[in-house]
Design a protein around this motif. Structure first.
Motif, PDB file in Angstrom:
ATOM      1  N   VAL A  68       0.836  -1.202   0.000  1.00 30.77           N
ATOM      2  CA  VAL A  68       0.000   0.000   0.000  1.00 30.77           C
ATOM      3  C   VAL A  68       0.874   1.257   0.000  1.00 30.77           C
ATOM      4  CG1 VAL A  68      -1.628   1.343   1.406  1.00 30.77           C
ATOM      5  CG2 VAL A  68      -2.025  -1.090   1.033  1.00 30.77           C
ATOM      6  N   THR A  69       1.930   1.244   0.776  1.00 28.82           N
ATOM      7  CA  THR A  69       2.851   2.388   0.805  1.00 28.82           C
ATOM      8  C   THR A  69       3.518   2.583  -0.547  1.00 28.82           C
ATOM      9  OG1 THR A  69       3.268   2.067   3.165  1.00 28.82           O
ATOM     10  CG2 THR A  69       4.902   3.348   1.936  1.00 28.82           C
ATOM     11  N   GLU A  70       3.999   1.512  -1.160  1.00 30.20           N
ATOM     12  CA  GLU A  70       4.629   1.601  -2.479  1.00 30.20           C
ATOM     13  C   GLU A  70       3.641   2.122  -3.518  1.00 30.20           C
ATOM     14  OE1 GLU A  70       6.513  -2.027  -3.685  1.00 30.20           O
ATOM     15  OE2 GLU A  70       7.996  -1.920  -2.085  1.00 30.20           O
ATOM     16  N   LEU A  71       2.390   1.675  -3.452  1.00 29.92           N
ATOM     17  CA  LEU A  71       1.372   2.146  -4.384  1.00 29.92           C
ATOM     18  C   LEU A  71       1.137   3.644  -4.222  1.00 29.92           C
ATOM     19  CD1 LEU A  71      -0.746   1.633  -6.557  1.00 29.92           C
ATOM     20  CD2 LEU A  71      -2.347   1.007  -4.723  1.00 29.92           C
ATOM     21  N   SER A  72       1.101   4.110  -2.996  1.00 26.58           N
ATOM     22  CA  SER A  72       0.928   5.545  -2.739  1.00 26.58           C
ATOM     23  C   SER A  72       2.076   6.348  -3.341  1.00 26.58           C
ATOM     24  CB  SER A  72       0.835   5.815  -1.240  1.00 26.58           C
ATOM     25  OG  SER A  72      -0.308   5.224  -0.698  1.00 26.58           O
ATOM     26  N   ILE A  73       3.297   5.842  -3.200  1.00 20.45           N
ATOM     27  CA  ILE A  73       4.467   6.518  -3.754  1.00 20.45           C
ATOM     28  C   ILE A  73       4.375   6.566  -5.284  1.00 20.45           C
ATOM     29  CG2 ILE A  73       6.975   6.330  -4.078  1.00 20.45           C
ATOM     30  CD1 ILE A  73       7.033   5.200  -1.156  1.00 20.45           C
ATOM     31  N   VAL A  74       3.992   5.456  -5.897  1.00 17.60           N
ATOM     32  CA  VAL A  74       3.867   5.402  -7.355  1.00 17.60           C
ATOM     33  C   VAL A  74       2.791   6.381  -7.832  1.00 17.60           C
ATOM     34  CG1 VAL A  74       3.143   3.930  -9.293  1.00 17.60           C
ATOM     35  CG2 VAL A  74       4.760   3.062  -7.590  1.00 17.60           C
ATOM     36  N   ARG A  77       4.255   9.881  -7.713  1.00 13.94           N
ATOM     37  CA  ARG A  77       5.216  10.056  -8.808  1.00 13.94           C
ATOM     38  C   ARG A  77       4.491  10.228 -10.140  1.00 13.94           C
ATOM     39  NH1 ARG A  77       9.805   5.574  -7.171  1.00 13.94           N
ATOM     40  NH2 ARG A  77      10.746   6.810  -5.506  1.00 13.94           N
ATOM     41  N   PHE A  78       3.467   9.441 -10.363  1.00 11.67           N
ATOM     42  CA  PHE A  78       2.686   9.527 -11.593  1.00 11.67           C
ATOM     43  C   PHE A  78       2.018  10.895 -11.713  1.00 11.67           C
ATOM     44  CE2 PHE A  78      -1.227   8.878 -14.053  1.00 11.67           C
ATOM     45  CZ  PHE A  78      -0.690   8.399 -15.235  1.00 11.67           C
ATOM     46  N   THR A  79       1.458  11.378 -10.616  1.00 12.44           N
ATOM     47  CA  THR A  79       0.834  12.704 -10.609  1.00 12.44           C
ATOM     48  C   THR A  79       1.861  13.785 -10.925  1.00 12.44           C
ATOM     49  OG1 THR A  79      -0.817  11.959  -9.006  1.00 12.44           O
ATOM     50  CG2 THR A  79      -0.521  14.326  -9.234  1.00 12.44           C
ATOM     51  N   CYS A  80       3.051  13.672 -10.358  1.00 14.23           N
ATOM     52  CA  CYS A  80       4.131  14.639 -10.633  1.00 14.23           C
ATOM     53  C   CYS A  80       4.518  14.603 -12.107  1.00 14.23           C
ATOM     54  CB  CYS A  80       5.343  14.358  -9.760  1.00 14.23           C
ATOM     55  SG  CYS A  80       5.091  14.749  -8.027  1.00 14.23           S
ATOM     56  N   LEU A  81       4.633  13.400 -12.666  1.00 11.48           N
ATOM     57  CA  LEU A  81       4.986  13.281 -14.084  1.00 11.48           C
ATOM     58  C   LEU A  81       3.906  13.883 -14.977  1.00 11.48           C
ATOM     59  CD1 LEU A  81       6.520   9.684 -14.219  1.00 11.48           C
ATOM     60  CD2 LEU A  81       7.718  11.853 -14.542  1.00 11.48           C
ATOM     61  N   GLU A  82       2.642  13.648 -14.650  1.00 14.21           N
ATOM     62  CA  GLU A  82       1.549  14.250 -15.418  1.00 14.21           C
ATOM     63  C   GLU A  82       1.616  15.766 -15.353  1.00 14.21           C
ATOM     64  OE1 GLU A  82      -2.015  12.431 -13.781  1.00 14.21           O
ATOM     65  OE2 GLU A  82      -2.285  11.359 -15.661  1.00 14.21           O
ATOM     66  N   HIS A  83       1.908  16.292 -14.166  1.00 15.92           N
ATOM     67  CA  HIS A  83       1.995  17.733 -13.979  1.00 15.92           C
ATOM     68  C   HIS A  83       3.156  18.302 -14.803  1.00 15.92           C
ATOM     69  CE1 HIS A  83       1.421  21.571 -12.028  1.00 15.92           C
ATOM     70  NE2 HIS A  83       2.715  21.589 -11.727  1.00 15.92           N
ATOM     71  N   GLU A  84       4.316  17.638 -14.768  1.00 12.53           N
ATOM     72  CA  GLU A  84       5.472  18.074 -15.550  1.00 12.53           C
ATOM     73  C   GLU A  84       5.179  18.037 -17.037  1.00 12.53           C
ATOM     74  OE1 GLU A  84       8.805  15.682 -14.420  1.00 12.53           O
ATOM     75  OE2 GLU A  84       8.867  16.498 -12.388  1.00 12.53           O
ATOM     76  N   LYS A  85       4.479  17.021 -17.490  1.00 14.60           N
ATOM     77  CA  LYS A  85       4.129  16.869 -18.905  1.00 14.60           C
ATOM     78  C   LYS A  85       3.240  18.022 -19.351  1.00 14.60           C
ATOM     79  CE  LYS A  85       2.075  13.633 -22.173  1.00 14.60           C
ATOM     80  NZ  LYS A  85       1.391  12.351 -22.339  1.00 14.60           N
TER      81      LYS A  85
END
Length: 89
Positions: A68-74, A77-85
């Motif tokens: 669950v913790t790893e999923l939260s981190i992913v 990270r995915f949200t950050c990548l979408e924002h950067e894109k």
């Protein structure tokens, strides 16, 4: 079944390290943080676990928390990548 205080008892599941996954009946006034049990209405529904069962359940619970913790981190990270894109476009 009602407790001596007149409130119906509740069936709950223990997730302590000593009794993971065990079902018990207790007064609804039971406070799992302090251990106070209202009028001490408390009994286990199932039989005591073996050491092996307890160990396996505790390992599985720890693994679940890790996943669950790893999923939260992913997700972060995915949200950050979408924002950067979006900023690049």
């Amino acid at each position: 079944m009602k407790c001596r205080c007149g409130i119906p008892c509740a069936t709950r599941t223990s997730w302590t390290h000593e009794n993971p996954g065990r079902k018990f009946v207790a007064c609804k006034n039971f406070n799992h943080e302090t251990g106070q049990r209202g009028y001490n209405t408390f009994y286990w529904v199932d039989k005591e676990q073996t050491d092996w069962q307890r160990d396996v359940i505790n390992v599985l619970v720890a693994e679940k928390h890790r996943v669950v913790t790893e999923l939260s981190i992913v997700k972060v990270r995915f949200t950050c990548l979408e924002h950067e894109k979006k900023e690049v476009i």
